[in-house]
Design an enzyme around this catalytic site. Structure first.
Site, PDB file in Angstrom:
ATOM      1  N   SER A 154       0.954  -1.256  -0.093  1.00 52.42           N
ATOM      2  CA  SER A 154      -0.055  -0.123   0.181  1.00 52.42           C
ATOM      3  C   SER A 154       0.922   1.391  -0.204  1.00 52.42           C
ATOM      4  O   SER A 154       2.002   1.153   0.657  1.00 52.42           O
ATOM      5  CB  SER A 154      -0.961  -0.058   1.239  1.00 52.42           C
ATOM      6  OG  SER A 154      -1.509   1.265   1.341  1.00 52.42           O
ATOM      7  N   TYR A 169      -2.630  -1.219  10.250  1.00 50.73           N
ATOM      8  CA  TYR A 169      -2.597  -1.483   9.068  1.00 50.73           C
ATOM      9  C   TYR A 169      -1.316  -0.915   8.259  1.00 50.73           C
ATOM     10  O   TYR A 169      -0.647  -1.787   7.690  1.00 50.73           O
ATOM     11  CB  TYR A 169      -3.608  -0.718   8.066  1.00 50.73           C
ATOM     12  CG  TYR A 169      -3.828  -1.025   6.644  1.00 50.73           C
ATOM     13  CD1 TYR A 169      -4.258  -1.946   6.276  1.00 50.73           C
ATOM     14  CD2 TYR A 169      -3.332   0.048   5.898  1.00 50.73           C
ATOM     15  CE1 TYR A 169      -4.621  -2.045   4.835  1.00 50.73           C
ATOM     16  CE2 TYR A 169      -3.433  -0.329   4.523  1.00 50.73           C
ATOM     17  CZ  TYR A 169      -3.926  -1.248   3.818  1.00 50.73           C
ATOM     18  OH  TYR A 169      -4.113  -1.356   2.539  1.00 50.73           O
ATOM     19  N   LYS A 173       1.867  -3.255   6.296  1.00 49.57           N
ATOM     20  CA  LYS A 173       1.913  -3.011   4.816  1.00 49.57           C
ATOM     21  C   LYS A 173       3.537  -2.720   4.650  1.00 49.57           C
ATOM     22  O   LYS A 173       4.142  -3.037   3.858  1.00 49.57           O
ATOM     23  CB  LYS A 173       1.188  -1.937   4.121  1.00 49.57           C
ATOM     24  CG  LYS A 173      -0.130  -2.234   4.025  1.00 49.57           C
ATOM     25  CD  LYS A 173      -0.474  -3.449   3.186  1.00 49.57           C
ATOM     26  CE  LYS A 173      -2.127  -3.849   2.898  1.00 49.57           C
ATOM     27  NZ  LYS A 173      -2.243  -5.012   2.165  1.00 49.57           N
ATOM     28  N   THR A 204     -13.105   0.383  -3.925  1.00 50.08           N
ATOM     29  CA  THR A 204     -13.593  -0.857  -3.478  1.00 50.08           C
ATOM     30  C   THR A 204     -14.732  -0.753  -2.406  1.00 50.08           C
ATOM     31  O   THR A 204     -14.464   0.270  -1.888  1.00 50.08           O
ATOM     32  CB  THR A 204     -12.180  -1.842  -3.244  1.00 50.08           C
ATOM     33  OG1 THR A 204     -11.760  -1.430  -2.177  1.00 50.08           O
ATOM     34  CG2 THR A 204     -11.184  -1.917  -4.433  1.00 50.08           C
TER      35      THR A 204
HETATM   36  N1  LIG Z   1      -8.783  -0.258  -1.779  1.00 50.66           N
HETATM   37  C1  LIG Z   1      -7.527   0.347  -1.631  1.00 50.66           C
HETATM   38  O1  LIG Z   1      -7.747   1.450  -1.531  1.00 50.66           O
HETATM   39  C2  LIG Z   1      -6.208  -0.261  -1.232  1.00 50.66           C
HETATM   40  C3  LIG Z   1      -5.312   0.508  -1.224  1.00 50.66           C
HETATM   41  C4  LIG Z   1      -3.787  -0.149  -1.078  1.00 50.66           C
HETATM   42  C5  LIG Z   1      -4.007  -1.570  -0.767  1.00 50.66           C
HETATM   43  N2  LIG Z   1      -4.959  -1.987  -0.539  1.00 50.66           N
HETATM   44  C6  LIG Z   1      -4.840  -3.506  -0.426  1.00 50.66           C
HETATM   45  O2  LIG Z   1      -5.306  -4.169  -1.423  1.00 50.66           O
HETATM   46  C7  LIG Z   1      -5.792  -5.345  -1.018  1.00 50.66           C
HETATM   47  C8  LIG Z   1      -7.462  -5.881  -1.444  1.00 50.66           C
HETATM   48  O3  LIG Z   1      -8.074  -4.480  -0.989  1.00 50.66           O
HETATM   49  P1  LIG Z   1      -9.703  -4.187  -1.341  1.00 50.66           P
HETATM   50  O4  LIG Z   1      -9.666  -2.842  -1.385  1.00 50.66           O
HETATM   51  O5  LIG Z   1      -9.786  -4.868  -2.373  1.00 50.66           O
HETATM   52  O6  LIG Z   1     -10.441  -4.942  -0.116  1.00 50.66           O
HETATM   53  P2  LIG Z   1     -11.818  -5.806   0.147  1.00 50.66           P
HETATM   54  O7  LIG Z   1     -11.961  -5.692   1.516  1.00 50.66           O
HETATM   55  O8  LIG Z   1     -12.828  -5.114  -1.087  1.00 50.66           O
HETATM   56  O9  LIG Z   1     -11.347  -7.128  -0.417  1.00 50.66           O
HETATM   57  C9  LIG Z   1     -10.718  -7.803   0.382  1.00 50.66           C
HETATM   58  C10 LIG Z   1     -10.948  -9.566   0.207  1.00 50.66           C
HETATM   59  O10 LIG Z   1      -9.889 -10.117   0.984  1.00 50.66           O
HETATM   60  C11 LIG Z   1     -10.764 -11.432   1.553  1.00 50.66           C
HETATM   61  N3  LIG Z   1     -10.363 -11.529   2.867  1.00 50.66           N
HETATM   62  C12 LIG Z   1     -10.272 -10.800   4.070  1.00 50.66           C
HETATM   63  N4  LIG Z   1      -9.449 -11.570   4.848  1.00 50.66           N
HETATM   64  C13 LIG Z   1      -9.251 -12.888   4.425  1.00 50.66           C
HETATM   65  C14 LIG Z   1      -8.761 -14.040   5.167  1.00 50.66           C
HETATM   66  N5  LIG Z   1      -8.401 -14.170   6.401  1.00 50.66           N
HETATM   67  N6  LIG Z   1      -8.587 -15.202   4.152  1.00 50.66           N
HETATM   68  C15 LIG Z   1      -8.891 -14.990   2.907  1.00 50.66           C
HETATM   69  N7  LIG Z   1      -9.515 -13.817   2.512  1.00 50.66           N
HETATM   70  C16 LIG Z   1      -9.730 -12.652   3.227  1.00 50.66           C
HETATM   71  C17 LIG Z   1     -12.341 -10.399   1.870  1.00 50.66           C
HETATM   72  O11 LIG Z   1     -13.100 -11.553   2.008  1.00 50.66           O
HETATM   73  C18 LIG Z   1     -12.255  -9.987   0.479  1.00 50.66           C
HETATM   74  O12 LIG Z   1     -12.969 -10.560  -0.336  1.00 50.66           O
HETATM   75  C19 LIG Z   1      -5.588  -5.476   0.598  1.00 50.66           C
HETATM   76  O13 LIG Z   1      -4.739  -6.193   0.716  1.00 50.66           O
HETATM   77  C20 LIG Z   1      -5.612  -3.927   0.785  1.00 50.66           C
HETATM   78  O14 LIG Z   1      -4.823  -3.550   2.011  1.00 50.66           O
HETATM   79  C21 LIG Z   1      -6.331  -1.526  -0.776  1.00 50.66           C
END
Ligand SMILES: NC(=O)c1ccc[n+]([C@@H]2O[C@H](COP(=O)([O-])OP(=O)(O)OC[C@H]3O[C@@H](n4cnc5c(N)ncnc54)[C@H](O)[C@@H]3O)[C@@H](O)[C@H]2O)c1
Length: 263
Positions: A154, A169, A173, A204
């Site tokens: 991230s 968090y 990261k 998302t």
């Molecule tokens: N959305 C953002 O702005 C953003 C920015 C930087 C990084 N990220 C990272 O990208 C990744 C995806 O984020 P997102 O926004 O799609 O989140 P999201 O919550 O929409 O999706 C995350 C998915 O991970 C699954 N999950 C959670 N815990 C789990 C576990 N213990 N075992 C298996 N699956 C599990 C959830 O069920 C969900 O389907 C994450 O690592 C997040 O930290 C997101």
């Protein structure tokens, strides 16, 4: 002077993932599901692992590429995850790619963070990624086919965000960026390329939950991006496609920021 080598014809064919199986954790929705969609369009077989019993509805409408299977597993369960990844390898006849995208975040002031909040972030975002990468890399090593592994870190692992309070968090990261660099050095000998991608703020379900609770934060999220907007998940797919493809054959141990330039 010897002529410089030129790329052989059909350069763009190198983007094809036809016949390659990519494991995507957290692919039940959000970024992981978008990656599944994008890579499937490039011809990949997709094995999604997610803790949710059912993927979001969009999953069932994905019809591109080859095989497309959903496995329910918790990435923090080392044994259970290992069994599922072994099963995926059997079901698909091997694993070429791995994208560790499953993640959670706790958004609350640092002074209110509980030990449990810290545990949740570290368990899913650090241990879950560590386990996923290890299980997939063991399969790849056994197959002797090489492979490509990407973990989603991230932009928070570079600078403290203005729009939310995510100390635990952020710690998780930073950890991911750190250990993936070490792993990259160790796995390169097996032709397994390891990299990370650090997205900025992406639209998302995870972000939507924050915005539903705190609509006043929208300008802060958008305003800290030079493009003055939140990113769309598909805007990360080009980077993931590149890293999974043969065009990235000399790309190892790097973190790629895709954030519309945070300011
Ligand atoms: N959305 C953002 O702005 C953003 C920015 C930087 C990084 N990220 C990272 O990208 C990744 C995806 O984020 P997102 O926004 O799609 O989140 P999201 O919550 O929409 O999706 C995350 C998915 O991970 C699954 N999950 C959670 N815990 C789990 C576990 N213990 N075992 C298996 N699956 C599990 C959830 O069920 C969900 O389907 C994450 O690592 C997040 O930290 C997101």
């Amino acid at each position: 002077m010897a002529a410089l080598p030129i790329y052989e014809n059909r350069f763009l064919d190198k983007f094809s993932l036809k016949g390659r199986t990519v494991v995507i954790t957290g692919g039940g929705r959000g970024l992981g599901l978008t990656f599944a969609n994008g890579l499937a369009q490039a011809g990949a077989n997709i094995a999604v692992i997610d803790i949710a019993a059912q993927p979001s509805e969009a999953f069932s409408s994905l019809t591109y590429g080859g095989q497309y299977l959903y496995y329910q597993a918790d990435v923090t369960n080392y044994e259970g995850l290992g069994k599922v990844i072994t099963q995926i390898s059997k079901d698909f006849g091997g694993i070429y790619g791995c994208i560790a995208a499953a993640g959670v975040h706790v958004d609350k002031p640092f002074l209110d963070h509980t030990p449990k909040d810290l545990d949740v972030n570290l368990n899913v975002n650090v241990k879950g990624v560590f386990y996923t990468v290890q299980h997939c890399a063991r399969q790849m090593k056994e197959q002797s086919t090489g492979g490509s592994i990407v973990a989603i870190a991230s932009i928070a692992a570079y600078k403290a965000p203005a729009a939310h309070s995510i100390a635990a968090y952020t710690a998780s990261k930073y950890a991911v960026r750190g250990f993936m660099g070490q792993i990259a050095k160790e796995l390169a000998q097996y032709q397994i390329r390891v990299n990370t991608v650090s997205p900025g703020c992406m639209q998302t379900e995870l972000l939507q939950m924050v915005l539903d609770e705190h609509p006043e934060r929208l300008p802060l999220f958008a305003g800290t991006c030079a493009l003055n907007r939140i990113g769309q998940p598909q805007e990360l797919c080009g980077m993931l496609l590149y890293l999974m493809s043969d065009l990235a054959s000399f790309t190892v141990g790097q973190d790629f920021i895709v954030d519309g330039s945070s300011v």
